[in-house]
Design a protein around this motif. Structure first.
Motif, PDB file in Angstrom:
ATOM      1  N   HIS A  50       0.123  21.845  -3.472  1.00  0.00           N
ATOM      2  CA  HIS A  50       0.516  22.033  -4.755  1.00  0.00           C
ATOM      3  C   HIS A  50      -0.973  21.583  -5.799  1.00  0.00           C
ATOM      4  N   PRO A  51      -1.122  22.620  -6.508  1.00  0.00           N
ATOM      5  CA  PRO A  51      -2.468  22.670  -7.268  1.00  0.00           C
ATOM      6  C   PRO A  51      -2.355  21.880  -8.340  1.00  0.00           C
ATOM      7  N   GLU A  52      -3.557  21.543  -8.951  1.00  0.00           N
ATOM      8  CA  GLU A  52      -3.776  20.691 -10.246  1.00  0.00           C
ATOM      9  C   GLU A  52      -3.561  21.892 -11.253  1.00  0.00           C
ATOM     10  N   LEU A  53      -2.530  21.513 -12.369  1.00  0.00           N
ATOM     11  CA  LEU A  53      -2.309  22.367 -13.307  1.00  0.00           C
ATOM     12  C   LEU A  53      -3.136  21.940 -14.621  1.00  0.00           C
ATOM     13  N   SER A  54      -3.184  22.868 -15.641  1.00  0.00           N
ATOM     14  CA  SER A  54      -4.246  22.686 -16.668  1.00  0.00           C
ATOM     15  C   SER A  54      -3.668  21.141 -17.270  1.00  0.00           C
ATOM     16  N   PRO A  55      -4.853  20.803 -17.702  1.00  0.00           N
ATOM     17  CA  PRO A  55      -4.663  19.343 -18.488  1.00  0.00           C
ATOM     18  C   PRO A  55      -3.715  19.301 -19.491  1.00  0.00           C
ATOM     19  N   HIS A 102       1.110  29.282 -13.845  1.00  0.00           N
ATOM     20  CA  HIS A 102       0.192  28.483 -14.286  1.00  0.00           C
ATOM     21  C   HIS A 102      -1.214  28.831 -14.170  1.00  0.00           C
ATOM     22  N   GLU A 154       0.668  19.126 -17.082  1.00  0.00           N
ATOM     23  CA  GLU A 154       1.243  19.005 -15.613  1.00  0.00           C
ATOM     24  C   GLU A 154       2.636  18.873 -15.743  1.00  0.00           C
TER      25      GLU A 154
END
Length: 480
Positions: free
Chosen positions: A95-100, A432, A103
């Motif tokens: 699961h990637p980090e999404l835009s600040p 995303h 999330e």
């Protein structure tokens, strides 16, 4: 007074009393588990035409799913439990980090549709109608294990003949081909399509079958509107395009947008197909060939969000409304049918009032008269709120996409109408990724360049007869 006159007199009274009995009983029945707008539409019909309204309500208006369907859907998690367990533990599923600040979007989509964001995908935007078919044929011809097609509308015509021929060649190579088609959406051509596919060795099933002797599927209004093609669990096509010629409706040429996908998200679309296959056949597709080890093919984080009457709430509507409220700079909606419910209409108006640049891109002319009239009835409210309405001139724009600011794009099968929110089985892909969102926004800018933008003052001056027709059609919008 003669005998015939007496009988006629009593029959008239019986008919009159029966109409009032229907009105009074349905006044208590209709609002149960139904939105106020939908209840208003049904009650209006029933009060004007009680017997016709009652018949239509029995056929398509009940607020609950048929019990066999509910029970079958409840068995899906157990039937596909091994697939989920194996894939969620795979090292290529992460699961990637999404835009600040965004999330929550991935979390919300997962809570609604039960599928997390998968990283490592690649996506190609396709807009040429014939080229989409040609690319699908090429991928089917390269299939080694299976081909799965799930389409609302699949007609055997000159445009789809190469696809059908490719399925036949695939079967000859030992590839298993499974096809799901909506019973009502494809009804006009099923008598030709099913025998043709069956003769080639393709496994084909009707989704949500309708007919006199199909008592377990009484809801004629519940349709499977999805459009998915999957090859070997590695490649997927999804978007707005059905398997039918672009001019299958007289006087209309359809323009579409489809994504060709590779990467782990293909397995989410495969899961949607496997769920629908289980619902129609009771057969669980769970082998390693159906769900192969996921491959990392790109950098785009995507998740599939399924929706429809099998879910307890309106997944696509809830998610889209939440995104509109979260928008800070821009919202661009491209849809062939725009009949919003009250929450979506308010979200769009509120966004525009907050200073968000809101655009609606729809076609100038429609392919369904009543729907087009109802859709036009909303333009004045949108324009008054500062929303820009663009009417596409070139063809009938059937593409379904939405972009929020520079970060999130949605592509799928869901229209922006009450039918897609409540009655149809649909899915959208939540993208995303700023780069992919930018490419989708480029397509929307191209659409706008071929549009006539509405002016509020000019729109107010349209003839009264058109205004009357539009607002009468709007009264029926919860039923469309």
């Amino acid at each position: 007074m003669g005998f015939v006159q007496i009988v006629s007199h009593w029959l008239a009274w019986v008919f009159l009393l029966s109409e009032w009995a229907i009105r009074l009983v349905m006044l208590a029945v209709v609002p149960f588990r139904r939105t106020p707008a939908a209840a208003k539409g049904w009650l209006l019909l029933i009060f004007f035409e009680p017997w016709i309204g009652l018949l239509l309500y029995v056929l398509i208006g009940r607020a609950t799913m048929p019990r066999p369907r509910i029970e079958q859907m409840a068995r899906v998690p157990q039937a596909l439990a091994k697939v989920r367990e194996r894939l969620l533990k795979h090292p290529n599923i992460f699961h990637p980090e999404l835009s600040p600040g965004l999330e929550w979007t991935g979390y919300l989509a997962e809570k609604l549709g039960r599928m997390p964001t998968f990283a490592g995908n690649a996506a190609e935007i396709m807009v040429d109608y014939d080229a989409i078919f040609a690319r699908l044929v090429t991928d089917i011809d390269r299939a080694k294990n299976h081909v799965h097609l799930l389409y609302f509308l699949f007609i055997a015509d000159a445009a789809t003949a190469p696809v059908i021929a490719a399925l036949g060649r695939a079967v000859e190579r030992g590839v298993v081909c499974r096809v799901l088609v909506d019973s009502l959406g494809s009804r006009s051509g099923l008598h030709i399509l099913i025998p043709k596919l069956t003769a080639l060795g393709v496994e084909v099933r009707e989704m949500l079958p309708v007919g006199r002797f199909r008592s377990k599927r009484k809801r004629l209004d519940l349709r499977n509107h999805r459009k998915i093609a999957i090859i070997d669990g590695r490649i997927a096509f999804t978007g707005s395009q059905n398997l039918v010629a672009a001019d299958f409706v007289g006087g209309v040429t359809y323009e579409e947008l489809v994504l060709r996908l590779t990467g782990p998200v293909v397995l989410q679309l495969q899961y949607i197909f496997a769920t629908d296959w289980f619902l129609e056949t009771n057969g669980a597709l769970e082998s390693g060939n159906i769900f192969p080890d996921p491959e990392i093919t790109g950098l785009i984080p995507i998740q599939a969000l399924a929706s429809g009457p099998d879910f307890p709430i309106q997944n696509n509507q809830r998610f889209i409304v939440a995104l509109i409220y979260a928008a800070r700079k821009q919202v661009k909606i491209t849809t062939p049918y725009f009949i919003p419910d009250e929450p979506m209409l308010q979200a769009l108006q509120t966004a525009a009032l907050r200073g968000v640049d809101v655009h609606l891109i729809v076609s100038e002319t429609g392919d369904q008269v009543l729907v087009s009239w109802a859709q036009r009835s909303y333009y004045k409210e949108l324009l008054e709120a500062g929303i820009k309405v663009h009417l596409y001139q070139t063809s009938f724009l059937h593409a379904k996409l939405l972009t929020i600011d520079d970060h999130i794009g949605l592509v799928g099968t869901s229209n922006m109408d009450i039918r897609s929110f409540v009655l149809n089985a649909e899915h959208i892909l939540v993208i995303h990724d700023p780069g992919m969102t930018g490419r989708l926004k480029t397509e929307q800018s191209r659409y706008i360049s071929n549009c006539r933008s509405l002016d509020l003052q000019q729109w107010r001056q349209r003839p009264f007869r058109l205004k009357l027709a539009e607002h009468l059609a709007r009264l029926a919008s919860p039923l469309l």
